[in-house]
Design a protein around this motif. Structure first.
Motif, mmCIF file in Angstrom:
data_model
loop_
_atom_site.group_PDB
_atom_site.id
_atom_site.type_symbol
_atom_site.label_atom_id
_atom_site.label_comp_id
_atom_site.label_asym_id
_atom_site.label_seq_id
_atom_site.Cartn_x
_atom_site.Cartn_y
_atom_site.Cartn_z
ATOM 1 N N THR A 165 4.382 -31.277 -2.038
ATOM 2 C CA THR A 165 4.190 -32.724 -1.924
ATOM 3 C C THR A 165 5.495 -33.507 -1.883
ATOM 4 O OG1 THR A 165 3.988 -32.902 -4.346
ATOM 5 C CG2 THR A 165 1.948 -32.649 -3.088
ATOM 6 N N ASP A 166 6.538 -32.992 -2.491
ATOM 7 C CA ASP A 166 7.813 -33.694 -2.523
ATOM 8 C C ASP A 166 8.490 -33.608 -1.146
ATOM 9 O OD1 ASP A 166 10.912 -33.654 -2.914
ATOM 10 O OD2 ASP A 166 10.138 -34.635 -4.707
ATOM 11 N N GLY A 167 8.797 -34.770 -0.583
ATOM 12 C CA GLY A 167 9.356 -34.803 0.760
ATOM 13 C C GLY A 167 10.679 -34.077 0.887
ATOM 14 N N THR A 168 11.511 -34.118 -0.148
ATOM 15 C CA THR A 168 12.807 -33.443 -0.095
ATOM 16 C C THR A 168 12.631 -31.932 -0.050
ATOM 17 O OG1 THR A 168 13.849 -35.244 -1.325
ATOM 18 C CG2 THR A 168 15.012 -33.137 -1.263
ATOM 19 N N GLU A 210 21.798 -18.913 -5.279
ATOM 20 C CA GLU A 210 23.111 -19.539 -5.335
ATOM 21 C C GLU A 210 23.313 -20.490 -4.161
ATOM 22 O OE1 GLU A 210 26.773 -20.452 -6.974
ATOM 23 O OE2 GLU A 210 25.191 -19.197 -7.816
ATOM 24 N N CYS A 211 22.796 -20.107 -2.983
ATOM 25 C CA CYS A 211 22.981 -20.928 -1.786
ATOM 26 C C CYS A 211 21.703 -21.648 -1.351
ATOM 27 C CB CYS A 211 23.472 -20.069 -0.618
ATOM 28 S SG CYS A 211 25.069 -19.260 -0.909
ATOM 29 N N HIS A 212 20.553 -21.064 -1.686
ATOM 30 C CA HIS A 212 19.295 -21.576 -1.150
ATOM 31 C C HIS A 212 18.543 -22.459 -2.144
ATOM 32 C CE1 HIS A 212 19.450 -19.340 2.628
ATOM 33 N NE2 HIS A 212 19.976 -18.362 1.930
ATOM 34 N N SER A 213 19.246 -23.006 -3.114
ATOM 35 C CA SER A 213 18.648 -23.953 -4.047
ATOM 36 C C SER A 213 19.740 -24.840 -4.616
ATOM 37 C CB SER A 213 17.929 -23.230 -5.191
ATOM 38 O OG SER A 213 17.579 -24.111 -6.226
ATOM 39 N N ASP A 214 19.533 -26.143 -4.553
ATOM 40 C CA ASP A 214 20.519 -27.060 -5.125
ATOM 41 C C ASP A 214 20.644 -26.873 -6.631
ATOM 42 O OD1 ASP A 214 21.129 -28.201 -2.680
ATOM 43 O OD2 ASP A 214 19.568 -29.732 -2.849
ATOM 44 N N SER A 215 19.545 -26.465 -7.264
ATOM 45 C CA SER A 215 19.544 -26.312 -8.716
ATOM 46 C C SER A 215 19.942 -24.910 -9.151
ATOM 47 C CB SER A 215 18.145 -26.619 -9.263
ATOM 48 O OG SER A 215 17.211 -25.664 -8.789
ATOM 49 N N LYS A 216 20.198 -24.014 -8.193
ATOM 50 C CA LYS A 216 20.514 -22.594 -8.472
ATOM 51 C C LYS A 216 19.333 -21.892 -9.140
ATOM 52 C CE LYS A 216 24.638 -23.873 -7.196
ATOM 53 N NZ LYS A 216 25.060 -23.686 -5.797
ATOM 54 N N SER A 217 18.148 -22.441 -8.985
ATOM 55 C CA SER A 217 16.957 -21.877 -9.612
ATOM 56 C C SER A 217 16.217 -20.986 -8.617
ATOM 57 C CB SER A 217 16.042 -23.008 -10.081
ATOM 58 O OG SER A 217 14.739 -22.531 -10.357
ATOM 59 N N PHE A 218 15.816 -19.802 -9.066
ATOM 60 C CA PHE A 218 15.109 -18.913 -8.150
ATOM 61 C C PHE A 218 13.683 -19.384 -7.903
ATOM 62 C CE2 PHE A 218 12.869 -14.879 -7.031
ATOM 63 C CZ PHE A 218 13.456 -14.744 -5.787
ATOM 64 N N ILE A 219 13.103 -20.110 -8.849
ATOM 65 C CA ILE A 219 11.752 -20.631 -8.605
ATOM 66 C C ILE A 219 11.794 -21.653 -7.465
ATOM 67 C CG2 ILE A 219 11.843 -22.516 -10.285
ATOM 68 C CD1 ILE A 219 8.931 -21.850 -10.969
ATOM 69 N N ASP A 220 12.882 -22.426 -7.366
ATOM 70 C CA ASP A 220 13.056 -23.320 -6.222
ATOM 71 C C ASP A 220 13.267 -22.529 -4.943
ATOM 72 O OD1 ASP A 220 12.826 -25.429 -7.931
ATOM 73 O OD2 ASP A 220 14.924 -26.068 -7.816
ATOM 74 N N THR A 221 14.063 -21.476 -5.033
ATOM 75 C CA THR A 221 14.360 -20.654 -3.862
ATOM 76 C C THR A 221 13.114 -19.963 -3.327
ATOM 77 O OG1 THR A 221 16.584 -20.255 -4.716
ATOM 78 C CG2 THR A 221 15.793 -18.766 -3.001
ATOM 79 N N ALA A 222 12.282 -19.449 -4.221
ATOM 80 C CA ALA A 222 11.096 -18.712 -3.786
ATOM 81 C C ALA A 222 10.050 -19.619 -3.163
ATOM 82 C CB ALA A 222 10.493 -17.946 -4.969
ATOM 83 N N HIS A 223 9.916 -20.850 -3.662
ATOM 84 C CA HIS A 223 8.849 -21.732 -3.197
ATOM 85 C C HIS A 223 9.310 -22.740 -2.153
ATOM 86 C CE1 HIS A 223 7.210 -20.298 -7.078
ATOM 87 N NE2 HIS A 223 6.077 -20.321 -6.423
ATOM 88 N N GLY A 224 10.585 -23.080 -2.159
ATOM 89 C CA GLY A 224 11.098 -24.032 -1.171
ATOM 90 C C GLY A 224 12.545 -23.726 -0.858
ATOM 91 N N PRO A 225 12.829 -22.536 -0.272
ATOM 92 C CA PRO A 225 14.228 -22.135 -0.049
ATOM 93 C C PRO A 225 14.952 -23.092 0.895
ATOM 94 C CG PRO A 225 12.719 -20.719 1.181
ATOM 95 C CD PRO A 225 11.882 -21.562 0.284
ATOM 96 N N LYS A 226 16.062 -23.586 0.444
ATOM 97 C CA LYS A 226 16.838 -24.536 1.231
ATOM 98 C C LYS A 226 17.448 -23.845 2.438
ATOM 99 C CE LYS A 226 20.679 -27.798 0.872
ATOM 100 N NZ LYS A 226 21.738 -28.356 -0.021
ATOM 101 N N ARG A 227 17.251 -24.452 3.619
ATOM 102 C CA ARG A 227 17.858 -23.904 4.824
ATOM 103 C C ARG A 227 19.373 -24.081 4.767
ATOM 104 N NH1 ARG A 227 13.389 -26.606 6.967
ATOM 105 N NH2 ARG A 227 11.880 -25.270 8.031
ATOM 106 N N ILE A 228 20.071 -23.092 5.290
ATOM 107 C CA ILE A 228 21.519 -23.173 5.373
ATOM 108 C C ILE A 228 21.905 -23.332 6.830
ATOM 109 C CG2 ILE A 228 23.705 -22.023 4.899
ATOM 110 C CD1 ILE A 228 22.153 -22.843 2.419
ATOM 111 N N THR A 229 22.583 -24.421 7.149
ATOM 112 C CA THR A 229 23.004 -24.664 8.527
ATOM 113 C C THR A 229 24.411 -24.134 8.722
ATOM 114 O OG1 THR A 229 21.670 -26.675 8.576
ATOM 115 C CG2 THR A 229 23.357 -26.419 10.287
ATOM 116 N N PRO A 230 24.591 -23.216 9.682
ATOM 117 C CA PRO A 230 25.927 -22.661 9.898
ATOM 118 C C PRO A 230 26.936 -23.735 10.257
ATOM 119 C CG PRO A 230 24.248 -21.393 11.083
ATOM 120 C CD PRO A 230 23.580 -22.642 10.584
#
Length: 621
Positions: A475-478, A601-621
């Protein structure tokens, strides 16, 4: 006397006024006026394009004087400048959740028509003061209809609510050929896929008409329970090219111990060179009672030019031995759409003896008169039969269910034992709003659109109220805009997914051998051979029964799909490094076999794996 009183009253009144003016200080007094309610839309982005008819609008509302729960929100839709806006508030589901002085809102409508839409939202406070309408424009493509019939994929097939810019077919070609290493880009739109799959009576194959009305005796496969033992399976596979002979490659690669006869029932020409190939699978013998069957399509089944089918996995459960019934009524007929002989779970007005299976009038151990002979709590009561002795067996494993460890969660948190099963609700799931609202939903790959309401059963607890807040990733747009798990299924996938991955893609419904109820086999293909050792990072199998999510564990989990082989919704999980050389296949040097960097480490702003697993942040080269 009256005159004197008037004189005195005037003196007092003016004295108070003058005193107030003399004693006023801006440091001690604040002048305020009622505010106007405000609203902002977070998602979807302006001018989004959807290939599904379900659209979710999320945002925030704020008012200085009115509590969020007292605000009135109305939603309007306008399809062209020549039309007047039409209120659609009651045509969808509106959810408002207080969040401090403001509130988060979600509006979901599952049946937006094809074409352009301008949705506007207005908020009114307790005094009748309304906000200025805020608008969001989007488009629903033709492929948003129930059946996907298109054969081309282009810029519009990008995830509309991720905020990404459109890419050309040429760039998509480059990405597929380099990243996946499995399918060439010219296969896009040509891959055969499973459009429909039903459990049907043994002699009902000829009744099926592709894209036509479905006979009432047909049952959906996905998570269907109490399936009659003498049923067979019907499959509707769509393809733009002729399919391989089933004598060369069977349709199923795994179906437990079941063997049977596959037959091409009919073919039907659809639009844009797309054809429907209708197959049936007739078991050599009846299904076993109270048994769960896992059905996997053969990933090697292909077109004559060797373009393989998009893998799919489904499961269903048969009736207990003493239950021999079918659904007697058409879908939606709530007056008769129940199982007449559903002896254990109703209808209790007719079969009152069923109550004694769980309740004891004189020997009950609590206020609900639970029969203590079967256990000390409600879950023990359910498992007395659902251990396979009297009812279908719930998965037996070392991490049976995290829910069993909680004193506030039980089987009846999700299931209503007093509600007879129906075709629409075979698992007796609860209704929302204290039993008067729509059914809680737990959709999987075949039916999920990727919006939060698809998984409302999970989010009834996993919203921070009783368990970790997983709902925010939906639900969170970010989170949604940056999530690499926010996927739009390819046109030829047979799926309408256009959002976050369904919970069931990673979690088993009732428990798994791994911690956190995580599946051992991720993806839609049946894995063959022995499970690999735990130090092997590049295989599909996943195993973790305890411990923290350290670097090694994170990589094992993520690489179970991101291996260049696992296919979900027509998309192949991006390969991180070459399996032979261990060298990174991406622009990030840390993506190699011996990396010492955790995924989070790279795929979550919070460095949290729960964030990474459910909403992994895209990395733009």
């Amino acid at each position: 006397m009256n005159f004197k009183r008037k004189i005195i009253s005037c003196i007092v009144i003016w004295g108070v006024i003058i005193g107030s003016l003399l004693s006023y200080s801006p440091d001690t007094h604040v002048l305020s006026a009622g505010g106007v309610p405000e609203i902002s839309i977070i998602a979807p982005p302006e001018e989004s394009v959807f290939d599904a008819s379900a659209v979710e609008v999320t945002g925030t509302i704020t008012d200085d004087d009115t509590p969020p729960e007292s605000l009135l929100v109305k939603v309007f839709d306008q399809q062209s400048a020549a039309q007047q806006p039409r209120e659609i508030t009651n045509e969808g589901t509106l959810t408002i959740k207080p969040n401090g002085p403001s509130a988060d809102f979600t509006y979901v409508k599952n049946d937006f028509s094809v074409g352009n839409h301008t949705v506007s939202i207005i908020v009114t406070d307790k005094d009748g003061i309304s906000s200025s309408p805020i608008e969001r424009t989007f488009t629903v493509n033709q492929s948003g209809s129930e059946e996907t019939t298109g054969t081309e994929i282009g810029a519009e097939n990008q995830a509309a609510d991720t905020g990404q810019t459109s890419t050309t077919t040429e760039s998509s070609t480059s990405q597929l050929s380099i990243v996946t290493g499995v399918l060439a880009a010219d296969t896009l739109g040509k891959r055969p896929y499973l459009a429909k799959m039903y459990l049907i009576p043994i002699d009902a194959s000829e009744e099926y008409v592709p894209d036509g009305d479905v006979p009432s005796s047909y049952l959906p496969v996905e998570d269907m329970t109490r399936v009659p033992l003498d049923y067979k399976i019907l499959l509707d596979i769509r393809s733009t090219e002729p399919l391989i002979d089933i004598k060369t490659q069977p349709l199923f690669t795994s179906f437990g111990d079941i063997t049977g006869v596959e037959r091409l029932v009919k073919t039907a020409a659809l639009s844009n060179d797309l054809k429907s190939y209708v197959y049936s699978f007739t078991p050599d013998k009846d299904f076993l009672p109270r048994t769960t069957y896992n059905v996997y399509l053969n990933p090697k089944f292909s077109t004559v030019s060797q373009i393989p089918i998009i893998p799919r996995f489904l499961k269903f459960t048969t009736v207990s031995k003493y239950e021999e019934y079918q659904f007697p009524a058409d879908k939606g007929d709530t007056s008769t759409n129940y199982r007449d002989n559903d002896y254990v779970h109703g209808p209790f007005s007719v079969v009152t003896n069923a109550c004694s299976y769980c309740h004891s009038t004189h020997n009950g151990t609590n206020e609900f008169l639970i029969n203590g002979k079967k256990g000390e709590n409600e879950n023990d009561m359910c498992m007395a039969c659902h251990d396979g002795t009297g009812s279908p067996k719930i998965e037996d494993n070392s991490q049976h269910s995290k829910h069993f460890e909680s004193t506030s969660v039980s089987c009846s948190s999700c299931h209503d034992p007093h509600t007879p099963g129906t075709k629409d609700n075979p698992n007796s799931i609860h209704r929302m709003a204290s039993g008067n609202g729509p059914l809680y939903s737990y959709k999987k790959a075949g039916t999920a659109a990727g919006i939060s309401m698809d998984f409302s059963l999970c989010f009834s607890c996993h919203n921070g109220s009783k368990a970790k807040n997983i709902e925010k990733y939906y639900t969170d747009g970010t989170f949604k805009s940056q999530s690499g798990h926010n996927i739009q299924a390819t046109i030829d996938s047979g799926s309408s997914l256009n959002g976050q991955l369904p919970c069931a893609d990673c979690h088993e419904t009732h428990g798994a051998a791994n911690l956190n109820m995580l599946r051992t086999e991720l993806g839609n293909e049946k894995l063959q051979g022995e499970k690999p050792k735990t130090d092997q990072l590049d295989d599909n199998w996943f195993s973790k029964t305890d411990g923290d999510w350290d670097i090694d564990s994170q990589r094992k989990f993520c690489l179970s799909c991101h291996n260049g082989q696992t296919v979900l919704y027509g998309e192949t999980g991006k390969a991180i490094y070459d399996k032979e050389t261990g060298i990174s296949l991406t622009t990030t040097v840390e993506h190699n076999r011996k990396s010492t960097t955790a995924c989070s480490e790279c795929h979550s702003d919070s460095k949290s794996f729960i964030d990474t697993a459910h909403g992994p942040k895209r990395i733009t080269p």
